[in-house]
Design an enzyme around this catalytic site. Structure first.
Site, PDB file in Angstrom:
ATOM      1  N   SER A 152       0.863  -1.192   0.000  1.00  0.00           N
ATOM      2  CA  SER A 152       0.000   0.000   0.000  1.00  0.00           C
ATOM      3  C   SER A 152       0.890   1.228   0.000  1.00  0.00           C
ATOM      4  O   SER A 152       2.041   1.163   0.462  1.00  0.00           O
ATOM      5  CB  SER A 152      -0.864  -0.014   1.272  1.00  0.00           C
ATOM      6  OG  SER A 152      -1.494   1.236   1.439  1.00  0.00           O
ATOM      7  N   TYR A 165      -2.620  -1.120  10.438  1.00  0.00           N
ATOM      8  CA  TYR A 165      -2.508  -1.342   8.987  1.00  0.00           C
ATOM      9  C   TYR A 165      -1.185  -0.780   8.468  1.00  0.00           C
ATOM     10  O   TYR A 165      -0.449  -1.463   7.745  1.00  0.00           O
ATOM     11  CB  TYR A 165      -3.696  -0.664   8.294  1.00  0.00           C
ATOM     12  CG  TYR A 165      -3.769  -0.856   6.794  1.00  0.00           C
ATOM     13  CD1 TYR A 165      -4.163  -2.074   6.252  1.00  0.00           C
ATOM     14  CD2 TYR A 165      -3.451   0.186   5.922  1.00  0.00           C
ATOM     15  CE1 TYR A 165      -4.253  -2.244   4.875  1.00  0.00           C
ATOM     16  CE2 TYR A 165      -3.540   0.020   4.546  1.00  0.00           C
ATOM     17  CZ  TYR A 165      -3.939  -1.208   4.028  1.00  0.00           C
ATOM     18  OH  TYR A 165      -4.019  -1.373   2.672  1.00  0.00           O
TER      19      TYR A 165
HETATM   20  P1  NAD Z   1     -10.821  -6.795  -0.657  1.00  0.00           P
HETATM   21  O1  NAD Z   1     -11.382  -6.657   0.713  1.00  0.00           O
HETATM   22  O2  NAD Z   1     -11.738  -7.008  -1.794  1.00  0.00           O
HETATM   23  O3  NAD Z   1      -9.708  -7.929  -0.702  1.00  0.00           O
HETATM   24  C1  NAD Z   1      -9.077  -8.492   0.415  1.00  0.00           C
HETATM   25  C2  NAD Z   1      -9.238  -9.989   0.325  1.00  0.00           C
HETATM   26  O4  NAD Z   1      -8.468 -10.627   1.360  1.00  0.00           O
HETATM   27  C3  NAD Z   1     -10.705 -10.420   0.529  1.00  0.00           C
HETATM   28  O5  NAD Z   1     -11.063 -11.304  -0.523  1.00  0.00           O
HETATM   29  C4  NAD Z   1     -10.675 -11.138   1.862  1.00  0.00           C
HETATM   30  O6  NAD Z   1     -11.647 -12.168   1.976  1.00  0.00           O
HETATM   31  C5  NAD Z   1      -9.254 -11.696   1.856  1.00  0.00           C
HETATM   32  N1  NAD Z   1      -8.785 -12.082   3.191  1.00  0.00           N
HETATM   33  C6  NAD Z   1      -8.934 -11.402   4.344  1.00  0.00           C
HETATM   34  N2  NAD Z   1      -8.379 -12.098   5.358  1.00  0.00           N
HETATM   35  C7  NAD Z   1      -7.860 -13.242   4.813  1.00  0.00           C
HETATM   36  C8  NAD Z   1      -7.170 -14.362   5.351  1.00  0.00           C
HETATM   37  N3  NAD Z   1      -6.904 -14.453   6.657  1.00  0.00           N
HETATM   38  N4  NAD Z   1      -6.808 -15.368   4.502  1.00  0.00           N
HETATM   39  C9  NAD Z   1      -7.109 -15.296   3.186  1.00  0.00           C
HETATM   40  N5  NAD Z   1      -7.751 -14.248   2.623  1.00  0.00           N
HETATM   41  C10 NAD Z   1      -8.131 -13.246   3.439  1.00  0.00           C
HETATM   42  O7  NAD Z   1      -9.982  -5.450  -0.880  1.00  0.00           O
HETATM   43  P2  NAD Z   1      -8.794  -5.127  -1.917  1.00  0.00           P
HETATM   44  O8  NAD Z   1      -8.731  -3.675  -2.016  1.00  0.00           O
HETATM   45  O9  NAD Z   1      -8.908  -5.942  -3.131  1.00  0.00           O
HETATM   46  O10 NAD Z   1      -7.513  -5.580  -1.062  1.00  0.00           O
HETATM   47  C11 NAD Z   1      -6.479  -6.390  -1.588  1.00  0.00           C
HETATM   48  C12 NAD Z   1      -5.129  -5.909  -1.050  1.00  0.00           C
HETATM   49  O11 NAD Z   1      -4.864  -4.610  -1.573  1.00  0.00           O
HETATM   50  C13 NAD Z   1      -5.049  -5.789   0.467  1.00  0.00           C
HETATM   51  O12 NAD Z   1      -3.812  -6.297   0.927  1.00  0.00           O
HETATM   52  C14 NAD Z   1      -5.116  -4.296   0.705  1.00  0.00           C
HETATM   53  O13 NAD Z   1      -4.464  -3.890   1.891  1.00  0.00           O
HETATM   54  C15 NAD Z   1      -4.393  -3.800  -0.527  1.00  0.00           C
HETATM   55  N6  NAD Z   1      -4.645  -2.398  -0.857  1.00  0.00           N
HETATM   56  C16 NAD Z   1      -5.892  -1.993  -1.292  1.00  0.00           C
HETATM   57  C17 NAD Z   1      -6.084  -0.653  -1.580  1.00  0.00           C
HETATM   58  C18 NAD Z   1      -7.398  -0.133  -2.070  1.00  0.00           C
HETATM   59  O14 NAD Z   1      -7.556   1.101  -2.168  1.00  0.00           O
HETATM   60  N7  NAD Z   1      -8.367  -0.980  -2.391  1.00  0.00           N
HETATM   61  C19 NAD Z   1      -5.039   0.273  -1.428  1.00  0.00           C
HETATM   62  C20 NAD Z   1      -3.814  -0.184  -0.982  1.00  0.00           C
HETATM   63  C21 NAD Z   1      -3.636  -1.513  -0.694  1.00  0.00           C
END
Ligand code: NAD
Length: 264
Positions: A152, A165
């Site tokens: 991130s 986080y």
């Molecule tokens: P999202 O919530 O759709 O995806 C996160 C996924 O992780 C979900 O499918 C959830 O079920 C899964 N998950 C949670 N705990 C878990 C576990 N213990 N074991 C296996 N799976 C698990 O949201 P996203 O935005 O697609 O997030 C994906 C990644 O991107 C994350 O690491 C998040 O921190 C990072 N990220 C997202 C953003 C954003 O703006 N969306 C920005 C920076 C970083």
């Protein structure tokens, strides 16, 4: 096709960025392991839908595992290798957020964020690297395997009320820098993608409120939220043979958000 014949495991791939990466990798010719967190029929159905969209069971498999649990991660790797015979790419995408006043954060809340966002990548990366080393060299291929972490912008930029986080993603930054050095002699690549504001379920509350959605848009120099596909594009490059000399680094996909951030 940039990933033809490769086998890739993507954690947390039933939704958001992980889902987009799984689908894009399949379009690039990879076989994909769609990891999802078990215990929810909805998530399982979503993961199976990703398998269907990727091209069905000959090219994709959905496997439940909590990335923070060693036994579940190891069982997932056994199942994945039994299905597709090898592994070439692991994407540490699963992640969770906690927004809370630091003075109110409990032990169990802190532990959960660190367990999913930092211990998860440790367990998955270790299992993947052991598999890469066991497989040995492929003639004509320089890299033995690729690790891509979805970190991130908050691996570096503060985010008020999200200390657990930010600590987890900051830890992931040093995890990758250190393993860039440790894994280079093994010819294993490891890199971070640092997304900015991407329209996914993790941001549903912000997206659903027109005021907060617009407030975030106004912070992004590029003028729009990122899409999961924006992130998947870079994940393809960092998983392909085009990036064999690229390792130990973080690449931003954020429309220049982190360069002028005032709040996020
Ligand atoms: P999202 O919530 O759709 O995806 C996160 C996924 O992780 C979900 O499918 C959830 O079920 C899964 N998950 C949670 N705990 C878990 C576990 N213990 N074991 C296996 N799976 C698990 O949201 P996203 O935005 O697609 O997030 C994906 C990644 O991107 C994350 O690491 C998040 O921190 C990072 N990220 C997202 C953003 C954003 O703006 N969306 C920005 C920076 C970083």
């Amino acid at each position: 096709m940039q990933l033809n014949g490769k086998v890739a495991l993507i954690t947390g791939a039933s939704s958001g960025i992980g889902r987009a990466i799984a689908l894009r990798f399949a379009r690039e010719g990879a076989k994909v392991v769609v990891n999802f967190l078990g215990g929810s029929p909805d998530r399982e159905a979503q993961a199976k839908q990703v398998v269907g969209e990727a091209g069905g069971e000959t090219v994709a498999v959905a496997i439940a595992a909590d990335v923070s649990k060693r036994a579940e991660v190891e069982a997932m790797f056994q199942q994945a290798v039994a299905k597709f015979g090898r592994l070439d790419i692991a994407v540490n995408n699963a992640g969770i957020e906690l927004k809370k006043d630091f003075l109110e954060v409990t032990d169990s809340e802190w532990d959960l964020v660190i367990a999913v966002n930092l211990k998860g990548p440790f367990l998955v990366t270790q299992a993947a690297c052991r598999q890469f080393v066991a497989q040995g060299d492929v003639p004509g291929v320089e890299s033995k395997g690729k690790i891509v972490n979805i970190s991130s912008t908050h691996e570096d930029i503060p985010f008020p009320n999200y200390t657990s986080y930010c600590a987890s993603k900051g830890g992931l930054r040093m995890f990758t820098r250190n393993l860039g050095v440790d894994l280079a002699p093994l010819k294993i690549n490891i890199n971070n993608i640092a997304p900015g504001a991407i329209a996914t379920p993790i941001n549903q509350a912000v997206l659903d409120d027109p005021r907060t959605r617009e407030e975030t848009t106004s912070e992004i120099p590029w003028g729009r939220w990122g899409t999961p596909e924006d992130v998947a594009n870079l994940a393809v490059f960092l998983s392909s043979g085009q990036s064999d000399y690229v390792t130990g680094a973080t690449y931003y996909v954020d429309g220049a958000l982190a360069l002028q951030v005032t709040k996020y």
